[in-house]
Motif scaffolding. Structure first.
Motif, PDB file in Angstrom:
ATOM      1  N   GLU A 239       0.802  -1.111  -0.126  1.00  0.00           N
ATOM      2  CA  GLU A 239       0.222  -0.229  -0.020  1.00  0.00           C
ATOM      3  C   GLU A 239       0.680   1.491   0.096  1.00  0.00           C
ATOM      4  OE1 GLU A 239      -2.689  -0.741   3.296  1.00  0.00           O
ATOM      5  OE2 GLU A 239      -4.129  -1.529   2.083  1.00  0.00           O
ATOM      6  N   SER A 240       1.891   1.109   0.608  1.00  0.00           N
ATOM      7  CA  SER A 240       2.844   2.403   0.599  1.00  0.00           C
ATOM      8  C   SER A 240       3.597   2.558  -0.591  1.00  0.00           C
ATOM      9  CB  SER A 240       3.836   2.549   1.756  1.00  0.00           C
ATOM     10  OG  SER A 240       4.828   1.273   1.579  1.00  0.00           O
ATOM     11  N   SER A 241       3.700   1.631  -1.333  1.00  0.00           N
ATOM     12  CA  SER A 241       4.351   1.864  -2.582  1.00  0.00           C
ATOM     13  C   SER A 241       3.557   2.016  -3.776  1.00  0.00           C
ATOM     14  CB  SER A 241       5.044   0.263  -3.056  1.00  0.00           C
ATOM     15  OG  SER A 241       4.157  -0.701  -3.088  1.00  0.00           O
ATOM     16  N   GLY A 242       2.312   1.646  -3.614  1.00  0.00           N
ATOM     17  CA  GLY A 242       1.001   1.819  -4.554  1.00  0.00           C
ATOM     18  C   GLY A 242       1.199   0.809  -5.665  1.00  0.00           C
ATOM     19  N   ILE A 243       2.282  -0.006  -5.709  1.00  0.00           N
ATOM     20  CA  ILE A 243       2.476  -0.891  -6.751  1.00  0.00           C
ATOM     21  C   ILE A 243       1.478  -2.216  -6.846  1.00  0.00           C
ATOM     22  CG2 ILE A 243       4.221  -2.540  -7.674  1.00  0.00           C
ATOM     23  CD1 ILE A 243       6.441  -1.218  -6.044  1.00  0.00           C
ATOM     24  N   GLN A 261      -5.571  -2.793  -5.431  1.00  0.00           N
ATOM     25  CA  GLN A 261      -4.216  -2.650  -6.300  1.00  0.00           C
ATOM     26  C   GLN A 261      -3.917  -4.344  -6.595  1.00  0.00           C
ATOM     27  OE1 GLN A 261      -2.205  -0.144  -2.944  1.00  0.00           O
ATOM     28  NE2 GLN A 261      -0.474  -1.089  -4.304  1.00  0.00           N
ATOM     29  N   ASN A 344       8.161   9.134   1.102  1.00  0.00           N
ATOM     30  CA  ASN A 344       8.113  10.006  -0.300  1.00  0.00           C
ATOM     31  C   ASN A 344       8.324   9.334  -1.693  1.00  0.00           C
ATOM     32  OD1 ASN A 344       7.299  12.568   1.447  1.00  0.00           O
ATOM     33  ND2 ASN A 344       9.524  12.439   1.682  1.00  0.00           N
ATOM     34  N   TRP A 345       8.298   7.818  -1.242  1.00  0.00           N
ATOM     35  CA  TRP A 345       8.544   7.012  -2.547  1.00  0.00           C
ATOM     36  C   TRP A 345       7.682   7.399  -3.681  1.00  0.00           C
ATOM     37  CZ3 TRP A 345      12.546   3.957  -3.392  1.00  0.00           C
ATOM     38  CH2 TRP A 345      12.265   2.950  -4.541  1.00  0.00           C
ATOM     39  N   ARG A 347       5.121   6.869  -6.358  1.00  0.00           N
ATOM     40  CA  ARG A 347       3.980   5.930  -6.908  1.00  0.00           C
ATOM     41  C   ARG A 347       3.970   5.473  -8.289  1.00  0.00           C
ATOM     42  NH1 ARG A 347       0.795   4.868  -2.317  1.00  0.00           N
ATOM     43  NH2 ARG A 347      -1.037   4.022  -3.267  1.00  0.00           N
ATOM     44  N   PRO A 348       3.865   4.286  -8.711  1.00  0.00           N
ATOM     45  CA  PRO A 348       3.820   4.029 -10.132  1.00  0.00           C
ATOM     46  C   PRO A 348       3.063   4.985 -11.248  1.00  0.00           C
ATOM     47  CG  PRO A 348       3.132   2.272  -8.828  1.00  0.00           C
ATOM     48  CD  PRO A 348       3.023   3.223  -7.972  1.00  0.00           C
ATOM     49  N   THR A 353      -0.806   2.056 -13.861  1.00  0.00           N
ATOM     50  CA  THR A 353      -2.037   1.577 -12.934  1.00  0.00           C
ATOM     51  C   THR A 353      -3.413   1.865 -13.475  1.00  0.00           C
ATOM     52  OG1 THR A 353      -2.022   3.951 -11.910  1.00  0.00           O
ATOM     53  CG2 THR A 353      -0.642   1.925 -10.670  1.00  0.00           C
TER      54      THR A 353
END
Ligand code: FYN
Ligand code: ADP
Length: 571
Positions: A239-243, A261, A344-345, A347-348, A353
């Motif tokens: 969830e934190s990466s949004g991948i 996701q 602050n990574w 997201r894709p 997506t």
């Protein structure tokens, strides 16, 4: 007579085995009594352990393996010598293939007779036969070594990549007597049996550097991720990466299958188009087309990079180059990645997506149309829609699933919402795990079990419905009865015998459960199936629902038809 003239207290092999298991928190054994372990099973029960007695050792072994997967403690299977040992071997080997921790303990013939091949009762060199089929194998000849033997077996089963261990106990071992105090001192309580394996910081950074450059990242969750019980870390990572993520069948439920996701409904697209793939406790074996070929053949095939999180240092490069191997336990590896990604990574890209979401909606709509149909006799889909809705209302229930079409359709129709709630045919694709897995799931968790069984698959372990009734387990078996392996319409071109893939037409599997005092229901419509399943879940009584499925429904081998050798020349 003063106390000091009494003979010193003694113990024996039977009790040392029991004390060694109990000392290590093992309170349940799955097996089948017989020479030379019948008395051991009785003494286990008398000493407060649960001995779950089966009708065939393969099912007891499968139960032990499933218990290991669910609890992270090795499941214990106890069998007689030779044929009983051999019956347990398939389960031991399957556990090792699946990376499930279990210990097969078998009684055996005396070494001095076996090694001279003098023709003992059930003579067999069991240790030699077991060794190539499992992770580790040990034999104990002296009572004072029982503590070491069991400690070594436990540590071998759960440390590193979990797997199956064989422990050979020759019959004479059980009757050996020794000083009780010395016996107690010989026992070992295993400390930190499955130590955490922390990934190297440079390996973490290498993985982050690869992931940072991804335009089309994909996370692939395998049953190793489910086994690791690192549920919060995995959810945070996703969830934190949004991948987008893709769960393998026994990883379903690590995040709810309805999660935004999840890319499960666009599997072919994401495997073909992803440019960076993070494997989390998943091997690039046949289930993932070995990471190459048509399945992975999209625009990024040439420059695709894999990051592989695995506790086994030798798994990387098994099929294709791994750009960033991350060796360690999944909990530690995923936590290190999350820490390195920070808040602050990036997201894709929405392009990735968005493309997934568009295809997912289309596939979900198409599936919804199919599921809305309610034919008579039932189709796989209409029966599975009923089960899907009951599982959604009972997310704690554990689903056991085997078969061909029954397996493949259930995998994509029955959503899972919690981790470790789906047990199936695993890496080998083995038939016959159904009732053993169901017994273990019910015994270890106390939760309702819903076994979704192909009629052929059920046949491998069906006699264990008596075991399910005997222990009054909350197991509802649903047999998808379409009169045969794959389907019931094959024909013998010469007439006479039925075709090899056919079964007795309109068989009533529900009568088998009734024979042992359980509830049997013959469901010819989805409404009847719905009612029977809800009643089974409400009552918790052992139940078998014979779900009558259109015998023309289904394809040969389900979704892996392509594995059948193609007939070279049409006659
Ligand atoms: C998945 N799909 C869906 C959904 N879920 N569509 C709509 N809604 C939902 N919820 C789509 C998915 O995107 C695929 O379509 C397709 O359905 C199949 O999904 P699945 O099953 O995940 O994918 P696939 O290709 O079958 O996976 C390959 C596999 C799998 C080998 C991993 O088949 C498998 O695990 N097989 C096990 C076989 C086995 O062991 N059998 C026992 C022995 S049988 P597309 O994206 O369009 O492709 C002995 O004979
Ligand atoms: P799937 O069939 O679901 O893809 P596999 O059985 O192929 O899963 O892969 C499971 C992988 O998980 C194995 O390579 C195994 O070494 C690994 N594994 C099992 N437990 C752990 C763990 N606790 N930490 C890291 N890796 C693990």
């Amino acid at each position: 007579m003063t106390n000091d003239t009494q003979a010193p207290a003694t113990t024996d092999g039977f009790h040392l085995v029991i004390e060694a298991l109990k000392l290590n928190g093992i309170d349940t054994v799955y097996g089948l009594p017989g020479i030379p372990i019948t008395d051991l099973s009785r003494k286990m029960q008398a000493e407060g352990m649960r001995f779950i007695a089966f009708r065939h050792e393969q099912n007891a072994g499968n139960a032990a393996a499933a218990a290991g997967f669910l609890t992270q403690k090795p499941g214990i299977c106890l069998t007689v010598s030779a044929p009983g040992f051999l019956n347990g071997l398939t389960a031991l080997t399957n556990a090792t293939t699946n990376c499930f921790p279990m210990i097969l303990i078998s009684g055996s013939s005396e070494r001095e007779i076996v090694d001279l091949q003098q023709g003992d009762y059930e003579e067999m060199d069991q240790l030699a036969i077991a060794k190539p089929l499992c992770k580790a194998a040990f034999r104990v000849l002296h009572a004072e070594d029982i503590g070491v033997g069991i400690a070594r077996a436990i540590r071998a089963a759960v440390s590193g990549r979990p797997g199956g261990v064989y422990l050979d106990f020759p019959a004479k071992l059980f009757g050996q007597v020794m000083d009780a105090a010395a016996g107690q001192r010989s026992l070992i309580k295993v400390v930190d049996a499955a130590p955490r394996q922390i990934p190297a910081p440079d390996a973490v950074q290498r993985a982050l550097d690869v992931l940072k450059g991804a335009k089309r990242p994909l996370i692939l969750l395998g049953k190793g991720a489910a086994y690791a019980q690192a549920d919060d870390a995995i959810r945070t990572f996703v969830e934190s990466s949004g991948i987008p993520y893709l769960p393998m069948s026994m990883a379903k439920g690590l995040l709810p299958d309805t999660h935004a996701q999840s890319a499960a409904a666009t599997r072919s697209y994401v495997l073909a188009e992803a440019d960076v793939v993070v494997l989390v406790g998943a091997r690039l074996n046949w289930l993932l087309s070995h990471g190459k070929g048509k399945t992975w053949g999209g625009a990024n095939a040439a420059n695709r990079k894999f990051i592989q999180i695995d506790i086994s240092p030798t798994e990387a490069d098994s099929n294709v180059p791994i750009a960033a191997p991350l060796v360690g336990d999944i909990g530690s590896c995923v936590a290190a990645l999350v820490a390195g990604m920070g808040p602050n990574w990036a997201r894709p890209p929405a392009e990735w997506t968005g493309a997934i979401a568009e295809r997912k909606d289309k596939n979900l709509s198409k599936m919804a149309e199919t599921l809305a149909k309610d034919p008579s006799p039932m189709s796989f889909h209409s029966a599975l829609r009923v089960i899907r809705d009951v599982v959604k209302a009972n997310p704690e229930a554990i689903v056991v699933n085997e078969g061909a079409n029954t397996l493949d359709f259930a995998r994509s129709i029955v959503d899972m919402y919690l981790p470790r709630k789906r047990l199936d045919v695993g890496t080998w694709g083995i038939m016959g795990i159904g009732m053993g897995f169901s017994v273990a799931a019910a015994v270890t968790t106390g939760k309702q079990v819903i076994a979704i069984e192909g009629d052929s698959a059920f046949g491998f372990s069906g006699m264990e419905v008596e075991t399910i009734c005997r222990y009054k387990l909350p197991v509802c078996v649903i047999v998808f009865n379409n009169n045969g392996v794959y389907k019931g319409t094959d024909v013998n071109p010469r007439g006479g015998d039925m075709a090899p893939t056919q079964f007795v037409k309109a068989a009533r599997y529900d009568k088998l459960m009734e024979a042992f005092g359980g509830v049997g229901v013959n469901a010819t419509t989805s409404a009847e199936l719905d009612r029977a399943l809800k009643e089974a879940v409400a009552s918790g009584r052992p139940t078998l629902i014979n779900a009558v499925i259109d015998e023309s429904a289904g394809t040969e081998s389900g979704r892996i038809t392509s594995l059948n050798p193609q007939t070279a020349a049409k006659k």
